[in-house]
Design an enzyme around this catalytic site. Structure first.
Site, PDB file in Angstrom:
ATOM      1  N   TYR A  60       0.789  -1.125   0.095  1.00 30.41           N
ATOM      2  CA  TYR A  60      -0.121   0.138  -0.067  1.00 30.41           C
ATOM      3  C   TYR A  60       0.693   1.275   0.022  1.00 30.41           C
ATOM      4  O   TYR A  60       0.463   2.383  -0.454  1.00 30.41           O
ATOM      5  CB  TYR A  60      -1.038  -0.036   1.292  1.00 30.41           C
ATOM      6  CG  TYR A  60      -2.187  -0.723   1.048  1.00 30.41           C
ATOM      7  CD1 TYR A  60      -2.373  -1.874   0.563  1.00 30.41           C
ATOM      8  CD2 TYR A  60      -3.410  -0.030   1.381  1.00 30.41           C
ATOM      9  CE1 TYR A  60      -3.564  -2.506   0.500  1.00 30.41           C
ATOM     10  CE2 TYR A  60      -4.822  -0.649   1.249  1.00 30.41           C
ATOM     11  CZ  TYR A  60      -4.800  -1.936   1.046  1.00 30.41           C
ATOM     12  OH  TYR A  60      -5.784  -2.594   0.844  1.00 30.41           O
ATOM     13  N   ASP A  76      -2.841 -18.179  -0.113  1.00 34.62           N
ATOM     14  CA  ASP A  76      -4.345 -18.716  -1.200  1.00 34.62           C
ATOM     15  C   ASP A  76      -4.794 -19.929  -0.220  1.00 34.62           C
ATOM     16  O   ASP A  76      -6.243 -20.075  -0.040  1.00 34.62           O
ATOM     17  CB  ASP A  76      -3.520 -19.467  -2.393  1.00 34.62           C
ATOM     18  CG  ASP A  76      -2.290 -20.213  -1.886  1.00 34.62           C
ATOM     19  OD1 ASP A  76      -1.683 -20.296  -1.080  1.00 34.62           O
ATOM     20  OD2 ASP A  76      -1.867 -20.836  -3.236  1.00 34.62           O
ATOM     21  N   ASP A  96     -12.428  -9.049   4.309  1.00 32.36           N
ATOM     22  CA  ASP A  96     -13.612  -9.107   3.689  1.00 32.36           C
ATOM     23  C   ASP A  96     -14.330 -10.432   3.765  1.00 32.36           C
ATOM     24  O   ASP A  96     -15.606 -10.615   4.002  1.00 32.36           O
ATOM     25  CB  ASP A  96     -13.929  -8.588   2.238  1.00 32.36           C
ATOM     26  CG  ASP A  96     -13.928  -7.146   2.061  1.00 32.36           C
ATOM     27  OD1 ASP A  96     -13.467  -6.301   2.927  1.00 32.36           O
ATOM     28  OD2 ASP A  96     -14.378  -6.575   1.014  1.00 32.36           O
TER      29      ASP A  96
HETATM   30  C1  IPM Z   1     -10.313  -1.223   4.116  1.00 32.16           C
HETATM   31  C2  IPM Z   1     -10.740  -0.799   2.923  1.00 32.16           C
HETATM   32  C3  IPM Z   1      -9.418   0.356   2.390  1.00 32.16           C
HETATM   33  C4  IPM Z   1      -8.190  -0.640   2.484  1.00 32.16           C
HETATM   34  C5  IPM Z   1      -9.759   1.449   1.431  1.00 32.16           C
HETATM   35  C6  IPM Z   1     -10.792   2.153   1.573  1.00 32.16           C
HETATM   36  C7  IPM Z   1      -8.486   2.097   1.059  1.00 32.16           C
HETATM   37  O1  IPM Z   1     -10.849  -1.482   1.718  1.00 32.16           O
HETATM   38  O2  IPM Z   1     -10.038  -0.665   5.281  1.00 32.16           O
HETATM   39  O3  IPM Z   1     -10.337  -2.685   4.216  1.00 32.16           O
HETATM   40  O4  IPM Z   1      -7.945  -1.235   1.309  1.00 32.16           O
HETATM   41  O5  IPM Z   1      -7.611  -0.726   3.490  1.00 32.16           O
HETATM   42 MG    MG Z   2     -10.887  -3.606   2.606  1.00 32.73          MG
END
Ligand code: IPM
Ligand code: MG
Length: 359
Positions: free
Chosen positions: A141, A224, A252
């Site tokens: 990132y 994975d 997620d």
């Molecule tokens: C999260 C989100 C963020 C990330 C985005 C909005 C930059 O997806 O907090 O998981 O990728 O960290």
């Molecule tokens: Mg995210």
């Protein structure tokens, strides 16, 4: 002395979910005698529209002064074409980096009444309680070099860099080991050490630390395989430790196991008591302004704020118990309602939690 809580709604459904959570914080403060001083600031697309900057100086100053930050979400289709460094997401990343919020805690717990709402069979998720510890201010990132450039032959190429210093790995691993020690005593570190050098260093540093935490049982998984195991048998995990990008993806997945991504809170900590608290889900522009979004992830984030930044664990537990109670009473927002259940709106769900606080 009153605690300074900075409220940053952000974009999309951010304003609605954060308003519900602020009402819960005010109500719990009144019940438990906490003094909270709320400030507000803009971030993301809202800040870009107002000030041409997704992380304006006024927000930066307010964030640095606050004892804790409650945040909604950023982003939306309106800013899809915006240059990467001005996108709403860049505002959030700048805030995380500026405050050194390296330790991202994402607890995924299944509330008993929601076991049927999961996409997995209820017996696979009933009682699920895992904690994902994600490194948040390093890795791909933030690594340099980055960009889209033109090669000498005229072809364009995109580049990002996955880079971790030992000290960055060590400090996030320490958070994960400590958390595992206070929970089920098991830590699974996630990497891609069969391909990436940065992952080999990650694994080596985590292994070195294991000696300091003899009560924690350490394992490693390639990312994975970790994704497959999370989807196939999530209850095998206690604490998962991940680099920034893998944690984004796996959180997620972990979130949706709990019935809805609308249920998952998070804390992003600086290791000195300061923190930013936000739901794991995004700004859901398609739901914005309709009073249909689920505020529970943000309300549970407010509970984490009380626990981790304001040293008010009893008030945090009071909020968490109130959330459990409204779910037991059968209240559902649209995302967690199953056939035949009538969904309530964002504000109504927030009000229900407020009402349940005192009982
Ligand atoms: C999260 C989100 C963020 C990330 C985005 C909005 C930059 O997806 O907090 O998981 O990728 O960290
Ligand atoms: Mg995210």
């Amino acid at each position: 002395m009153s605690a300074r809580v900075l409220i940053i709604p952000g974009d999309g459904i951010g304003a609605e979910i954060v308003a519900a959570a602020q009402r819960v914080l005010e109500a719990v403060a009144a019940l438990d005698g906490l003094e909270l001083d709320f400030q507000h600031a803009l971030l993301g697309g809202a800040a870009l529209d107002a000030h041409g900057d997704p992380y304006p100086p006024a927000t930066r100053a307010a964030a640095r002064e606050a004892d804790a930050i409650l945040f909604g979400a950023v982003g939306g289709p309106r800013w899809e074409q915006t240059a990467v460094e001005l996108r709403p997401e860049a505002g959030l990343l700048a805030l995380r980096a500026d405050l050194d919020l390296f330790a991202n805690l994402r607890p995924a717990q299944v509330f008993a009444p929601l076991a049927d709402s999961s996409s997995l069979k209820p017996d696979l998720v009933a009682g699920l309680d895992i904690l994902l510890v994600r490194e948040l201010t390093g890795g791909i990132y933030f690594g340099e070099p980055r960009g889209i450039r033109t090669r000498p032959d005229g072809e364009r190429e995109g580049v990002n860099t996955e880079i971790y210093r030992e000290s960055e790995i060590r400090r996030i691993a320490q958070v994960a080991f400590a958390a595992a020690g206070e929970r089920g005593g098991r830590l699974c570190s996630v990497d891609k050490a069969n391909v990436l050098e940065v992952s080999r260093l990650w694994r080596a540093v985590v292994d070195e630390l294991a000696a300091d935490y003899p009560q924690v049982e350490l394992g490693h998984l390639y990312v994975d395989n970790a994704a497959m195991q999370l989807a196939a048998a999530p209850k095998q995990f206690d604490v998962l430790l991940t680099p920034n990008l893998f944690g984004d993806i796996l959180s997620d997945l972990a979130a949706v196991l709990t019935g809805s991504i609308g249920m998952l809170p998070s804390a992003s900590l600086d290791g000195r008591g300061g923190g930013l608290y936000e739901p794991v889900h995004g700004s859901a522009p398609d739901l914005a302004g309709q009073n249909v979004a689920n505020p529970l992830a943000t309300i549970l984030s407010a509970a984490m704020l009380l626990r981790h930044s304001l040293n008010a664990p009893d008030s945090a537990a009071r909020i968490e118990a109130a959330v459990a109670r409204v779910l037991e009473q059968g209240l559902r927002t649209a995302d967690i309602a199953t056939a035949g259940q009538v969904a309530v709106g964002t504000a109504e769900m927030g009000d229900a939690v407020v009402a349940a606080l005192a009982s």
